[in-house]
Design a protein around this motif. Structure first.
Motif, PDB file in Angstrom:
ATOM      1  N   LEU A   1      65.799  59.868  60.927  1.00 54.31           N
ATOM      2  CA  LEU A   1      64.843  58.789  61.190  1.00 54.31           C
ATOM      3  C   LEU A   1      63.881  58.568  60.183  1.00 54.31           C
ATOM      4  O   LEU A   1      63.274  59.660  59.910  1.00 54.31           O
ATOM      5  CB  LEU A   1      64.215  58.919  62.773  1.00 54.31           C
ATOM      6  CG  LEU A   1      65.017  59.286  63.852  1.00 54.31           C
ATOM      7  CD1 LEU A   1      64.253  59.926  64.952  1.00 54.31           C
ATOM      8  CD2 LEU A   1      65.950  58.439  64.505  1.00 54.31           C
ATOM      9  N   VAL A   2      64.137  57.535  59.346  1.00 52.06           N
ATOM     10  CA  VAL A   2      63.211  57.596  58.175  1.00 52.06           C
ATOM     11  C   VAL A   2      62.276  56.477  58.101  1.00 52.06           C
ATOM     12  O   VAL A   2      62.555  55.526  58.731  1.00 52.06           O
ATOM     13  CB  VAL A   2      64.231  57.534  56.781  1.00 52.06           C
ATOM     14  CG1 VAL A   2      65.076  59.033  57.144  1.00 52.06           C
ATOM     15  CG2 VAL A   2      64.905  56.247  56.616  1.00 52.06           C
ATOM     16  N   VAL A   3      61.462  56.227  57.305  1.00 50.91           N
ATOM     17  CA  VAL A   3      60.603  55.060  56.716  1.00 50.91           C
ATOM     18  C   VAL A   3      61.087  54.614  55.432  1.00 50.91           C
ATOM     19  O   VAL A   3      61.694  55.442  54.701  1.00 50.91           O
ATOM     20  CB  VAL A   3      59.029  55.433  56.944  1.00 50.91           C
ATOM     21  CG1 VAL A   3      58.859  55.843  58.163  1.00 50.91           C
ATOM     22  CG2 VAL A   3      58.677  56.260  55.762  1.00 50.91           C
ATOM     23  N   GLY A   4      60.657  53.494  55.187  1.00 52.29           N
ATOM     24  CA  GLY A   4      60.896  52.728  53.729  1.00 52.29           C
ATOM     25  C   GLY A   4      59.734  52.677  52.940  1.00 52.29           C
ATOM     26  O   GLY A   4      58.754  52.992  53.404  1.00 52.29           O
TER      27      GLY A   4
ATOM     28  N   ASN B 284      53.432  46.725  58.213  1.00 49.02           N
ATOM     29  CA  ASN B 284      54.679  46.425  59.030  1.00 49.02           C
ATOM     30  C   ASN B 284      55.786  47.210  58.740  1.00 49.02           C
ATOM     31  O   ASN B 284      57.074  46.688  58.754  1.00 49.02           O
ATOM     32  CB  ASN B 284      54.915  44.921  58.382  1.00 49.02           C
ATOM     33  CG  ASN B 284      56.216  44.413  59.146  1.00 49.02           C
ATOM     34  OD1 ASN B 284      56.116  44.522  60.340  1.00 49.02           O
ATOM     35  ND2 ASN B 284      56.927  43.387  58.476  1.00 49.02           N
ATOM     36  N   GLY B 285      55.722  48.516  58.561  1.00 48.59           N
ATOM     37  CA  GLY B 285      56.833  49.343  58.372  1.00 48.59           C
ATOM     38  C   GLY B 285      57.568  49.826  59.841  1.00 48.59           C
ATOM     39  O   GLY B 285      56.852  50.132  60.776  1.00 48.59           O
ATOM     40  N   ALA B 286      58.868  49.973  59.373  1.00 49.69           N
ATOM     41  CA  ALA B 286      59.675  50.321  60.673  1.00 49.69           C
ATOM     42  C   ALA B 286      60.292  51.710  60.599  1.00 49.69           C
ATOM     43  O   ALA B 286      60.095  52.193  59.519  1.00 49.69           O
ATOM     44  CB  ALA B 286      60.972  49.355  60.536  1.00 49.69           C
TER      45      ALA B 286
ATOM     46  N   ALA C 241      52.491  53.595  61.037  1.00 51.70           N
ATOM     47  CA  ALA C 241      51.936  54.723  61.830  1.00 51.70           C
ATOM     48  C   ALA C 241      52.189  56.143  61.340  1.00 51.70           C
ATOM     49  O   ALA C 241      51.565  57.105  61.366  1.00 51.70           O
ATOM     50  CB  ALA C 241      52.135  54.469  63.215  1.00 51.70           C
ATOM     51  N   LEU C 242      53.713  56.226  61.227  1.00 49.86           N
ATOM     52  CA  LEU C 242      54.230  57.543  60.839  1.00 49.86           C
ATOM     53  C   LEU C 242      53.778  58.027  59.352  1.00 49.86           C
ATOM     54  O   LEU C 242      53.159  58.953  59.039  1.00 49.86           O
ATOM     55  CB  LEU C 242      55.535  57.794  60.911  1.00 49.86           C
ATOM     56  CG  LEU C 242      56.275  58.179  62.150  1.00 49.86           C
ATOM     57  CD1 LEU C 242      57.667  58.070  62.080  1.00 49.86           C
ATOM     58  CD2 LEU C 242      55.753  59.356  62.542  1.00 49.86           C
ATOM     59  N   ALA C 243      53.970  57.045  58.411  1.00 56.20           N
ATOM     60  CA  ALA C 243      53.693  57.326  57.056  1.00 56.20           C
ATOM     61  C   ALA C 243      52.329  57.189  56.708  1.00 56.20           C
ATOM     62  O   ALA C 243      51.752  58.322  56.052  1.00 56.20           O
ATOM     63  CB  ALA C 243      54.321  56.147  56.120  1.00 56.20           C
ATOM     64  N   GLN C 244      51.363  56.056  57.083  1.00 64.05           N
ATOM     65  CA  GLN C 244      50.018  56.310  56.792  1.00 64.05           C
ATOM     66  C   GLN C 244      49.008  57.014  57.629  1.00 64.05           C
ATOM     67  O   GLN C 244      48.089  57.726  57.117  1.00 64.05           O
ATOM     68  CB  GLN C 244      49.755  54.515  56.632  1.00 64.05           C
ATOM     69  CG  GLN C 244      50.254  53.884  55.715  1.00 64.05           C
ATOM     70  CD  GLN C 244      49.804  52.642  55.644  1.00 64.05           C
ATOM     71  OE1 GLN C 244      48.391  52.200  55.558  1.00 64.05           O
ATOM     72  NE2 GLN C 244      50.622  51.540  55.218  1.00 64.05           N
ATOM     73  N   GLY C 245      49.600  57.128  58.813  1.00 72.60           N
ATOM     74  CA  GLY C 245      48.881  57.977  59.619  1.00 72.60           C
ATOM     75  C   GLY C 245      49.106  59.641  59.543  1.00 72.60           C
ATOM     76  O   GLY C 245      48.306  60.360  59.625  1.00 72.60           O
TER      77      GLY C 245
END
Length: 622
Positions: A150-153, A161-163, A192-196
């Motif tokens: 499960l990754v982010v782009g 607006n990241g999924a 939320a995952l990436a920036q948080g």
């Protein structure tokens, strides 16, 4: 439920049990404990929770959704997003849910299997390439645990607006599985995952064992269905999932295949400008879309050969329809197709692929591209302020379905890249703040243009407002319920039919649907299976010995929104209000003329008052 709590800053892991019927109920308990309504959505102390329902690993199909619950940077309150099929491999991670807090010093991947957690630095980038890189570098983990990533782009690090992106991998061949790509996207869980938390990837796997042995008891399951439906489970499943597999009447299947011939002239086009067209005009556009957009898909996927797959769990519905290697769903393709003035299916394919690889929510991007295209068309923005070299064709009455589609698709591709790269001052503003807040700022910045054009930035967008800054754009239906004052929007937690009725009746139907959808997500069940699951959900909980949720579940989500200052707010956008009134006229509503703002406000207030009375009444069970 067994919860793994992971602090990525300290690289600490703890394990505990929470009395909860599913991941949504567990996440609410965690957020209550931490009083996260007080905090910024991107605070490292605001957990991102993901988990699965109690029915994984047995004889039930469609029960392997991985559910993400997080405080949305877009709405400002808790949001729920679902990722299809991933729980089939995540059931081996040694817990039913995971809670992530803290902020890692560098972009981090978390590996989870059988209760053990490992961390590694990762270089985030193109979401698909990140999955490939993880597989190459940590191949042994994938092989030993039959794992899924499960990754982010890149969008998660530069936009609101990241999924969360997941493409299942055939670990023996090292190849992506056709159709087994899915996204937890609405509301910005990737952001939320990436920036948080600076988490760029999560890899889950392990032995595929059910959490409750009774879900393997085919006889007990059939007894439940025979009692409720008079038929065994598989017979009921096949009947209730016809739309998503293959509809004999329409000779097509899946959301893309069914929705275009079914909704036809009620399809929203050109950022909802189609609501102002006569029915005759809409039919002409619908005929063009069926010929140019729907037919190429239909011929390839249903007439030349059946290219049908599932989301990564062994499900007989095979709802994933794949065109030349690309999964095709209504929402994502409509977002990069007719909604932005592109009627050519082949032009939409690379755009959807770009959205997916950048790790964006496709629905939101359809709204955002259409909004910015319309702003240029209206004279509120100049093309170069979006990094574009031409003006989009955004007048439905003068639209050339071939030439203009190609132009709009080309411009949309550039706009997607420019948005994620924050390439211009305007796009950097939108990427940081989202449509609602950015529209206000742009109205101040370009007040002379607003005056000359006679229209505000916000009036070209369609969204439901939450609190002072939050918002959510609707799914692509001409349906008042999708922007009505419900506490969670952007999913199907409302009456999403193209219908109109008295606000009290509409509120009751929307509330009932919201509670039912909350139960389904909390159970980790795919909503394509809701037709068979909802009537027997209480019995299925009884089968595994778990106390089912009550409507307290939705009440708690609503109460959290109140505490967070993110309650539904009256419509700010003229086009949002017009979505309601034009459908009312289309359907011949006699009691509601919507002649002035007071009419809209009265309908909205009566709807919201009814919803609140229903929410805060005595809880009901599943």
């Amino acid at each position: 439920m067994i919860i793994l709590e992971i602090d990525v800053e300290r690289r600490a892991v703890s394990r505990r049990e929470i009395d909860a019927s599913g991941p949504v109920e567990a996440a609410l308990a965690i957020h209550k404990e931490r009083e996260t309504w007080r905090l910024d959505p991107l605070s490292p102390q605001v957990p991102v929770v993901f988990g699965m329902g109690p029915f994984v690993g047995g004889r039930l199909y469609g029960v392997h959704r991985l559910i993400f619950i997080f405080k949305s940077p877009q709405t400002g309150t808790l949001h729920v997003s679902a990722l299809g099929g991933a729980a089939y491999k995540a059931m081996g991670m040694g817990a039913q849910a995971v809670s992530i807090v803290g902020r890692a010093p560098t972009p981090t991947a978390i590996f989870i299997s059988q209760g053990y957690v490992k961390f590694a630095e990762v270089k985030p980038g193109d979401a698909y390439e990140t999955i490939n890189s993880l597989y190459r570098e940590f191949k042994n983990f994938f092989l030993e645990n039959d794992a899924r990533a499960l990754v982010v782009g890149p969008a998660a690090y530069t936009t609101y607006n990241g999924a969360v992106v997941s493409v299942d991998v055939d670990v023996r061949k090292g190849e992506f599985k056709l159709g087994a790509e899915d996204f937890a996207a609405r509301g910005g869980p990737g952001t939320a995952l990436a920036q948080g938390h600076n988490v760029a990837a999560i890899v889950v796997g392990g032995p595929k064992r059910p959490h409750f042995e009774k879900v393997t008891d085919a006889e007990a399951i059939n007894q439940i269905f025979n009692k409720s439906f008079g038929r065994p489970y598989l017979d009921v499943l096949n009947e209730k999932t016809v739309k998503y597999r293959f509809d004999q009447k329409l000779r097509t299947g899946g959301t893309f295949g069914v929705n275009y011939p079914h909704y036809r002239d009620l399809l929203p086009l050109f950022g909802y400008k189609s609501i102002y067209m006569s029915r005759e005009e809409r039919v002409k556009h619908a005929d063009l879309i069926l010929q140019l957009f729907w037919k190429p898909f239909q011929e390839e996927v249903f007439e030349k050969g059946r290219s049908w797959y599932n989301c990564g769990e062994p499900c007989p519905v095979v709802c994933k329809k794949v065109w030349r290697g690309k999964k095709v769903d209504y929402e994502s393709f409509h977002a990069m197709g007719p909604f932005i003035g592109n009627y050519l299916f082949q032009e939409a394919v690379p755009l959807v692929d770009k959205v997916d690889k950048l790790g964006l929510d496709a629905i939101e991007m359809g709204h955002l591209v259409a909004w910015l295209f319309d702003a240029v068309h209206a004279g509120l923005l100049k093309p170069e302020e979006l990094g574009l070299d031409d003006t989009p064709a955004f007048d439905p009455a003068r639209f050339d379905p071939h030439g203009d589609s190609k132009k709009n698709a080309r411009l949309a591709g550039h706009l997607l890249d420019n948005f994620v790269n924050n390439s211009t001052e305007v796009l950097a503003l939108v990427a940081r703040q989202g449509i609602r807040k950015a529209a206000r700022e742009l109205e101040k910045r370009f007040s002379d243009r607003v005056k000359a054009a006679g229209v505000r930035f916000r009036d070209l967008a369609v969204y439901a407002a939450f609190g002072t800054e939050g918002y959510m754009t609707p799914n692509f239906y001409w349906a008042p319920g999708l922007i009505a004052p419900m506490y969670i929007q952007g999913r199907y937690w409302t009456n999403y039919n193209p219908t109109f009725m008295l606000p009290e009746d509409f509120a009751k139907s929307s509330y009932d649907r919201a509670v039912a959808e909350a139960y389904i997500d909390n159970a980790g069940i795919c909503r394509f299976h809701r037709g068979w699951a909802e009537p027997v959900l209480a019995e299925l909980y009884a089968l595994v010995g778990v106390k089912p949720p009550t409507s307290q579940l939705y009440r708690d989500l609503a109460y959290y929104a109140k505490l967070a200052g993110a309650e539904p707010m009256p419509w700010e956008s003229k086009r949002a209000r017009d979505l309601v009134s034009t459908l009312a006229r289309e359907l011949g509503a006699k009691d509601w003329k919507f002649e002035d703002y007071d009419d809209y406000y009265e309908w909205w207030v009566r709807f919201f008052s009814t919803v609140n009375r229903l929410i805060f009444a005595t809880p009901t069970t599943v």
